[in-house]
Design an enzyme around this catalytic site. Structure first.
Site, short mmCIF file in Angstrom:
data_model
loop_
_atom_site.label_atom_id
_atom_site.label_comp_id
_atom_site.label_asym_id
_atom_site.label_seq_id
_atom_site.Cartn_x
_atom_site.Cartn_y
_atom_site.Cartn_z
N TYR A 1 -48.79 -28.42 12.25
CA TYR A 1 -49.29 -27.29 11.46
C TYR A 1 -49.61 -26.15 12.40
O TYR A 1 -50.25 -26.34 13.44
CB TYR A 1 -50.58 -27.70 10.71
CG TYR A 1 -51.20 -26.54 9.97
CD1 TYR A 1 -50.94 -26.32 8.62
CD2 TYR A 1 -52.03 -25.63 10.63
CE1 TYR A 1 -51.47 -25.25 7.94
CE2 TYR A 1 -52.58 -24.53 9.95
CZ TYR A 1 -52.30 -24.35 8.62
OH TYR A 1 -52.83 -23.28 7.95
N GLU B 1 -48.29 -18.86 7.75
CA GLU B 1 -48.60 -20.29 7.88
C GLU B 1 -47.30 -21.07 7.94
O GLU B 1 -46.45 -20.94 7.06
CB GLU B 1 -49.43 -20.75 6.67
CG GLU B 1 -49.81 -22.22 6.75
CD GLU B 1 -50.54 -22.69 5.51
OE1 GLU B 1 -49.94 -22.68 4.42
OE2 GLU B 1 -51.72 -23.04 5.62
#
Ligand code: GDP
Ligand code: MN
Length: 382
Positions: free
Chosen positions: A108, A196
């Site tokens: 991530y 993101e």
């Protein structure tokens, strides 16, 4: 403004961030052509302004054209409900068809603005993929945040620190550092509030690839990016928020059933707190603005009551530049135009509050006028 994954990946790619090669399709014919060009080996991804698609059946890896077509047929023009969309879901009007990448590991990585710290923050975790919310909740130590000093900007030591946290070898660390530099350049140049990447994939041959991307633009900087307007997809927006946006009303749809009309964002937030304190919950945030006109008040009122989940309306106004009599006239005129079935509670104070109260009483419309906010809250609770 939220962008679609395919738009975000096109932007990332122009800034040198590796993304899987792929194209968007808006019809089954286009899907078929793209599947053919990939010999049926593709990832098919619903393009919606929400995450959680993987778990909701919005993402599938297929290995032949026929099964790809069948999956696309069921998904295109359907409504996708994910944990992020609410029960009514969002329309799937396009699909991203990408090459399959061989996933070794899912990380991530995001860059966003930390308003409190007045700087960009890098957020990273080794446990990327579809469970990131759970990681954040149950094992926050697996997520690292690093701020980027706004004077010195991005420096390679930040990349090295993140790479070490992600247990990368030196080659991957160098790729990550340049990827991060490119992300921050994208964030700055495009005036984004968020990029993101989840998952940031380490492929089986050790490359870093952005397999999924969410991007938000900072709408306050829209004037610097007129071309962004063409990236807007109004069909993904809440219909009431879209109408409010067109009319210049600050409106955010929420989950509760008490519609709120307030002047000023601070008072609107305080009003929402008071509603919550008496055990009710607001259906929206709405700021008619300090200098609203009678017409704007009337439009705002119509917007609130057009939401079927609204069971009560609280009008809380502190008359300043926007006078209470203007608000009262706006409400009365809206009331004449539409069929209002829900009770209305009004609390007005400040400039021309008596005139405002008088206008409401004389209009004959059934409103309860409260003398102060706690009385208004009691009326809401009952
Ligand atoms: P989200 O659930 O909306 O965040 O959608 P993602 O794009 O993150 O996709 C969900 C999952 O699908 C990812 O975590 C991956 O495991 C998988 N996935 C996405 N893209 C690819 C790909 O190109 N190849 C493979 N093999 N899996 C993928
Ligand atoms: Mn994802």
């Amino acid at each position: 403004m939220k962008l679609h994954e395919y738009q975000a990946k096109e932007i990332l790619s122009t800034f040198g961030v590796p993304v899987p090669s792929g194209k968007v399709a808006k019809s089954l014919d286009e899907v078929e052509k793209l599947l053919d060009s990939l010999e049926g080996k593709a990832v098919i991804k619903a393009q919606v302004h929400a995450g959680g698609r993987g778990k909701a059946g919005g993402v599938k890896v297929v290995t032949d054209v026929e099964s790809g077509k069948a999956f696309a047929k069921g998904l295109l023009n359907s409504t996708l409900v994910t944990v992020q969309t609410g029960p009514s879901g969002v329309p799937v009007n396009s699909l991203l068809i990408e090459e399959i990448i061989q996933i070794e590991k899912e990380l991530y990585l995001s860059v966003t603005i930390d308003g409190g710290a007045k700087s960009i923050v890098i957020i990273a975790s080794e446990e990327g993929g579809m469970e990131i919310e759970e990681v954040a909740e149950k094992s926050p130590e697996k997520i690292k945040q690093l701020h980027v000093n706004p004077i010195s900007g991005y420096q390679p030591y930040l990349g090295r620190e993140i790479a070490a946290f992600l247990n990368m070898d030196s080659k991957q660390a160098r790729s990550l550092s340049s990827l991060l530099a490119n992300l921050i350049r994208t964030l700055n140049d495009k005036d984004l509030s968020l990029i993101e990447i989840n998952p940031l994939v380490i492929t089986s041959d050790g490359q870093l690839v952005a397999a999924d991307t969410k991007m938000d633009t900072d709408e306050n900087a829209d004037f610097r990016h007129p071309a962004n307007e063409s990236l807007r997809d109004p069909e993904q927006e809440d219909p009431l928020e879209r109408i409010a946006n067109e009319k210049g009303i600050q409106y955010v749809k929420l989950d509760g059933d008490v519609g709120c009309m307030v002047n000023g964002a601070g008072l609107a937030m305080a009003t929402m707190d008071v509603i919550a304190q008496v055990g009710s919950s607001p259906a929206n945030f709405l700021d008619v603005g300090g200098g609203g006109s009678e017409e704007q008040v009337s439009e705002a009122f119509k917007l609130i009551v057009s939401d079927p989940s609204v069971k009560k309306v609280l009008i809380n106004v502190f008359g300043g530049i926007l006078r209470c009599d203007v608000v009262a006239n706006g409400v009365v005129s809206a009331y004449k135009d539409i069929d209002v079935k829900v009770p209305i509670i009004v609390r007005m104070t400040g400039t021309n509050s008596e005139e405002g109260g008088e206008i409401l009483r004389e209009s004959g419309i059934p409103v309860s006028v409260a003398n102060d906010l706690s009385e208004a809250a009691q009326l809401i609770a009952n």
